[in-house]
Design a protein around this motif. Structure first.
Motif, PDB file in Angstrom:
ATOM      1  N   LEU A 220       0.815  -1.223   0.000  1.00  0.00           N
ATOM      2  CA  LEU A 220       0.000   0.000   0.000  1.00  0.00           C
ATOM      3  C   LEU A 220       0.846   1.270   0.000  1.00  0.00           C
ATOM      4  N   THR A 221       2.173   1.118   0.036  1.00  0.00           N
ATOM      5  CA  THR A 221       3.065   2.286   0.062  1.00  0.00           C
ATOM      6  C   THR A 221       4.091   2.246  -1.057  1.00  0.00           C
ATOM      7  N   GLY A 222       4.025   1.233  -1.923  1.00  0.00           N
ATOM      8  CA  GLY A 222       4.929   1.172  -3.064  1.00  0.00           C
ATOM      9  C   GLY A 222       6.273   0.555  -2.781  1.00  0.00           C
ATOM     10  N   GLY A 223       6.414  -0.135  -1.648  1.00  0.00           N
ATOM     11  CA  GLY A 223       7.679  -0.776  -1.315  1.00  0.00           C
ATOM     12  C   GLY A 223       7.814  -2.161  -1.928  1.00  0.00           C
ATOM     13  N   THR A 224       8.781  -2.915  -1.410  1.00  0.00           N
ATOM     14  CA  THR A 224       9.079  -4.241  -1.938  1.00  0.00           C
ATOM     15  C   THR A 224       8.950  -5.281  -0.841  1.00  0.00           C
ATOM     16  N   SER A 225       8.193  -6.348  -1.126  1.00  0.00           N
ATOM     17  CA  SER A 225       7.990  -7.449  -0.184  1.00  0.00           C
ATOM     18  C   SER A 225       8.861  -8.623  -0.606  1.00  0.00           C
ATOM     19  N   VAL A 226       9.662  -9.138   0.318  1.00  0.00           N
ATOM     20  CA  VAL A 226      10.572 -10.246   0.034  1.00  0.00           C
ATOM     21  C   VAL A 226      10.029 -11.506   0.702  1.00  0.00           C
ATOM     22  N   VAL A 227       9.664 -12.498  -0.104  1.00  0.00           N
ATOM     23  CA  VAL A 227       9.001 -13.695   0.401  1.00  0.00           C
ATOM     24  C   VAL A 227       9.994 -14.588   1.137  1.00  0.00           C
ATOM     25  N   VAL A 228       9.594 -15.057   2.306  1.00  0.00           N
ATOM     26  CA  VAL A 228      10.370 -16.022   3.093  1.00  0.00           C
ATOM     27  C   VAL A 228       9.648 -17.358   3.003  1.00  0.00           C
TER      28      VAL A 228
END
Length: 1023
Positions: A220-228
């Protein structure tokens, strides 16, 4: 001041109709090439993610999914899961994330509670679940049809469902709207720093609202999610993600945060913002983090799922660790209002009450349970307005600065590994599965203060049934965090005098069986097998250390031995450090044994880089932490100086004495460490130089020699630089005798250590030193953690102690009018061998300990002299019951407090239950207890003792010193400081009698002679 209970509606800058997926779509239009997801080697941009979600939504709609429905999602953590979640939202439905590893019976129960018509899962999980199953057909690469338009959902529409525990035996499904999530993550108005630069791991358990925090604070803020892909984030994984992907933000449950701090605090290097929550925070762990990373942001988040992720947050500052009230939960989250109520009345500042929440974060209610919804989400008249609130069942208070403090629960609910658990639900499930007449599930505290799990006590339908195979049956039905650590068959459920379940008595049944499975359920085969090679032995040793066992058979089932998922994390973190390579938690949870994990590591290639540095401070026990804190605030104070003097019957070879000191110093790790607050409060193992004996000018008499040596020993010790102990000596004129004195800081010493010091010093002097090095620092902490893990639930036990000790009256002490002495003094009485033998006989006849007999006598004496029948007595307890600990120098004690009522007539039988109750709580940190008592006894003067007397029964006489042809007779100088105005000790003497020593501060000098006489007479003294 009046607390700011929350954000006003007029402050809300977002339109009510804004949806979670709508915001993601807008970011995809504005920044299409920005990376939204990293999953292994795959990078997915916002444009790709939004396009794939449209394709998924189109196919779900064709499958019959539409507005108002709930779709169950059973997919592993990964890009496909995120695409599916967005696709469900774009189809107009709400998603409910379920764990793929839950037993099928649990899944069926939850799906029935959800009323889900569609479940998204792979084909291998589809059979027999109940709803229609839709299998994702590779949506990530699919294109949506031209002109596809997502369903028109708004902020008030259902967004997601959280599955949590219920008191009725059924799970509860909490339905949350879009606005509840959107409110938290708006630029400039959020509780944290979430921006397009945020890179954050996606690692939380799927059904938990922590997953919502991790996912949407990024997307919702345009960042990056790194999957674990591992079961949860590990320190080594975080370190690699910081290095490889620039991770700068992380969320950890409180238990996992403690694991990181304990096992590998350096893994936080490079992380700018850390958020933790899910349970009450551990102050020592928080302090350790802030000391090591003072420039990082550390946020405490509080919130039930019924208020979506967080209702209040606090950016933690160092002062929060020193207030004694615990880490606050802070101020209300955006568009959230918090009310502390007594019934329907708003509480005043400082007044405890039930924490209730209102605002845009509130859930719409419980699916399929309108009665529970109406009961827990009532409409109240607050500040002149009709306000819908959620009654949390938590107890809280506002402080004068408008900050919220969490005080505990009003019911039995607990958090286990971040999951909200109602023991009543677990009890009903167990009664149904095992067909027992009754089950009571009792929470058990972990070493970090959280709950490690449950112990289930069951009354079988048929007498004599020991419930063989119970745990295996429950693992096939219950959620992992519901499965008890042990199932114990009992004939009846004990009750307290008030008619309530006696949880302390139940948990006492586990004594001596920590980590062992219940009857009829042995660990996996392999206990008698060849333990294997060095790698297998290493893994088994680390498993044993974490589980607090002397050994773990290489083939034994780690979970059956009591290992939790966080225990597995500790094992893998330590192995990662020792082996210099990542050890995934999933390997241990899959293999479940030391041999299996070692075999997997042999066939799993280690990475070429990324080795982990080892070393670092060893965390301290509560008593040691207290000594370190007092040293930091008053480094010149002598209260923690443990001193002793020997008068040796001849001249001493000072060079030989220095060699003996070097032998002792090298042998005992606790004496050559530095004790520091940073980077974490701990002992830093080292090789500081051994002390050299300070040779003083000769003394004219033995009395003068003892006095001069003692004065030399009372110079300050600088324990932060590794100056832990010293020796001094002076010749005595007129006969060639020598006085030898020692001082050791209490942080590395206790009464038991005196004997070890005398023995080793004598061996070193005589040149017969053959004992190897000891390692007591890590062992001390590991034993403390193991004993804490063996406790019944600490919070209820702590609350029971607080309830018992609150409002304990102060003893009416009186100073001696004729003295102006500022320091401690003492009076001594001697009890004959015959009188001491009579006391030991009384103890043997009554089946009590000698301590209990002496304690009763002391209580009667105090009551007789002070005229007060109700008071508290502080008692030190040795923590050396584990094999090997009798041979080391170190601080292995904790303190307990015994409240004595009707003390004037108390008998040995009357004192016995008081002593038993205190010893049952001997691994509750005394600093924690005193801090909690300060909260409920505010009238006591800050900085002064809550209790006025200590009582100590020493097991051995002061040890002599064997220097070969010379012998040293022990002389005990007076204490340099006391923690209470009265400290009474009982020492055995060399003739079989007892020596009664009443040490006192000037404030108590007016009654000590009378007290010493009364105590002596109570024990049979005559003359």
């Amino acid at each position: 001041m009046e607390p700011d209970r929350g954000w006003n509606d007029t402050q809300r800058p977002y339109p009510d109709g804004q949806s979670v997926h709508g915001i993601v779509a807008r970011i995809a239009r504005d920044r299409p090439g920005a990376v939204a997801l990293i999953d292994g080697d795959e990078r997915i941009t916002y444009a790709e993610l939004d396009r794939a979600a449209d394709a998924c939504a189109h196919r779900l709609a064709a499958f019959g999914v539409g507005r108002g429905q709930v779709v169950a999602v059973l997919l592993p953590r990964g890009a496909e899961l995120v695409v599916t979640i967005l696709g469900v939202l774009k189809a107009g439905a709400a998603y409910a994330l379920l764990e793929t590893e839950w037993p099928r019976a649990r899944l069926r129960d939850v799906l029935a509670e959800l009323g889900a018509e569609v479940a998204v899962c792979d084909s291998g999980r589809a059979d027999g679940l109940g709803p229609r199953v839709w299998t994702p057909p590779g949506c990530r690469t699919a294109e949506p049809p031209e002109g596809f338009t997502p369903a028109g959902t708004g902020g008030a529409d259902p967004c997601c469902v959280f599955v949590t525990s219920g008191t009725t035996g059924r799970p509860k499904a909490v339905l949350s709207p879009h606005r509840a999530t959107v409110r938290l993550f708006r630029r400039g108005l959020s509780f944290g720093d979430f921006t397009s630069r945020t890179v954050k791991p996606l690692a939380a358990p799927l059904p938990w609202d922590g997953f919502t925090l991790e996912l949407w604070s990024v997307l919702l803020t345009g960042g990056t999610s790194v999957v674990v892909r591992e079961p949860y984030l590990t320190p080594d994984a975080l370190r690699r993600m910081v290095r490889d992907h620039g991770v700068c933000d992380v969320f950890l449950s409180s238990g996992l945060f403690n694991l990181f701090v304990d096992e590998d605090i350096e893994a936080f290097a490079g992380v700018a913002q850390v958020m933790t929550g899910g349970d009450r925070l551990s102050v020592p762990h928080v302090r350790a983090f802030l000391d090591r990373f003072p420039d990082s942001v550390l946020i405490n988040g509080y919130g039930p799922v019924e208020s979506t992720v967080v209702a209040a947050t606090r950016r933690i500052v160092r002062a929060d660790c020193d207030s004694g009230a615990g880490v606050p939960i802070g101020r209300p989250a955006p568009d959230t209002r918090v009310h502390v109520l007594d019934g329907d009345r708003l509480c005043e500042v400082g007044e405890p009450g039930e924490l209730c929440v209102s605002g845009d974060g509130l859930a719409l209610g419980y699916l399929g349970d309108p009665e529970a919804t109406a009961r827990r989400f009532p409409v109240l008249e607050l500040d002149g307005k009709a306000t819908r609130v959620y009654r949390t069942g938590d107890l809280a208070r506002w402080d004068e600065d408008g900050v919220l403090h969490f005080l505990g629960r009003l019911d039995r609910q607990v958090k286990i590994r971040g999951h909200r658990v109602e023991p009543a639900e677990v009890e009903r499930q167990i009664e149904r599965v095992l067909k027992v007449r009754r089950c009571v599930a009792v929470p058990r505290r972990a070493a970090d203060g959280g709950y490690r799990g449950l112990a289930a006590f069951c009354v079988p339908e048929q007498g004599g049934d020991r419930l063989a195979g119970a745990l295996s049956a429950l693992r096939g039905v219950l959620a992992p965090y519901h499965v008890p650590e042990a199932v114990i068959a009992v004939d009846t459920i004990p009750q307290t005098s008030r008619g309530k379940v006696d949880e302390t008595a139940l948990l006492a049944l586990l004594d001596g069986a920590e980590g062992t499975p219940p009857a009829g359920e042995a660990p996996a085969a392999g206990a008698a097998e060849d333990p294997g090679d060095d790698l297998t032995l290493l893994v088994a040793r680390v498993c044993a250390d974490v589980l607090g066992r002397d050994e773990v058979p290489s083939g034994a089932d780690f979970v059956a031995l009591g290992g939790t998922s966080l225990d597995a994390g500790r094992v893998c973190a330590r192995l990662t450090s020792e082996l210099g390579r990542p050890v995934p938690v999933s390997l241990l949870l899959r293999e479940r044994s030391a041999r299996g994990l070692a075999d997997s590591l042999r066939v799993t290639p280690a990475p070429a880089s990324g080795a982990v540095d080892d070393g670092g401070p060893v965390p301290l026990t509560p008593v040691q932490r207290d000594f370190l804190a007092k040293h930091g605030s008053a480094p010149d104070d002598r209260m923690a100086h443990c001193t002793g003097v020997w008068v040796v019957d001849g001249p001493v070879d000072i060079a030989a004495l220095d060699r003996a000191a070097a032998y002792v110093h090298d042998r005992h790790e606790a004496l050559r460490a530095a004790y520091r607050d940073t980077p974490v409060p701990g002992a830093v193992p080292g090789n500081t130089p051994a002390p050299r004996t300070a040779l003083l000018p000769g003394a004219a008499s033995e009395e003068e020699a003892v006095r001069e040596v003692h004065r030399e020993l009372l110079r300050p010790l600088e324990i932060t630089r590794g100056e832990i102990w010293r020796l001094a000596a002076t010749p005595i004129a007129g006969g060639g005798a020598t006085a030898i004195g020692y001082v050791v800081h209490h942080i590395a010493f206790d009464g038991w250590s005196e004997t070890v010091l005398a023995r080793d010093l004598g061996e070193g002097y005589r040149g017969v030193a053959e004992r190897g090095r000891t390692s007591s620092l890590a062992r001390t902490r590991a034993l403390w953690d193991a004993h804490r893990a063996a406790l019944p639930a600490v919070e209820p036990l702590l609350q029971e102690l607080v309830d018992e000790l609150r409002d304990t009256p102060e003893l009416p002490l009186r100073p001696a009018p004729e003295t102006n002495r500022r320091g401690p003094s003492r009076v001594v009485r001697s009890l004959s061998r015959e009188a001491a033998a009579a006391l030991r006989d009384e103890a043997a006849r009554s089946g009590r300990t000698l301590f209990t007999v002496l304690m009763a006598g002391y209580a009667r004496a105090v009551a007789a002299v002070t005229g007060q029948d109700d008071f508290g007595v502080v008692v030190p307890v040795a923590q050396r019951l584990d094999a090997g600990m009798e041979d080391v120098i170190g601080c292995h004690v904790n303190m307990v407090c015994i409240r004595v009522r009707e003390a004037l007539g108390i008998t040995t039988d009357g004192a016995a239950p008081l002593v038993r109750r205190a010893l049952a709580a001997q691994h509750v940190g005394f600093d924690l207890l005193i801090g909690r008592l300060r909260e409920v006894m505010p009238s006591r003067t800050p900085g002064t003792p809550l209790f006025q007397t200590n009582f100590v029964v020493q097991g051995d006489a002061a040890p002599g010193l064997d220097l070969g042809p010379l012998r040293g007779r022990p002389v005990r100088p007076p204490y340099a400081g006391l923690t209470t105005p009265l400290q009474t000790e009982v020492w055995p003497d060399e003739e079989g009698g007892l020596r009664l020593v009443v040490n006192f501060l000037p404030a108590a000098g007016g009654l000590v002679e009378e007290l010493a006489d009364a105590f002596w007479q109570n024990l049979g003294g005559k003359g």
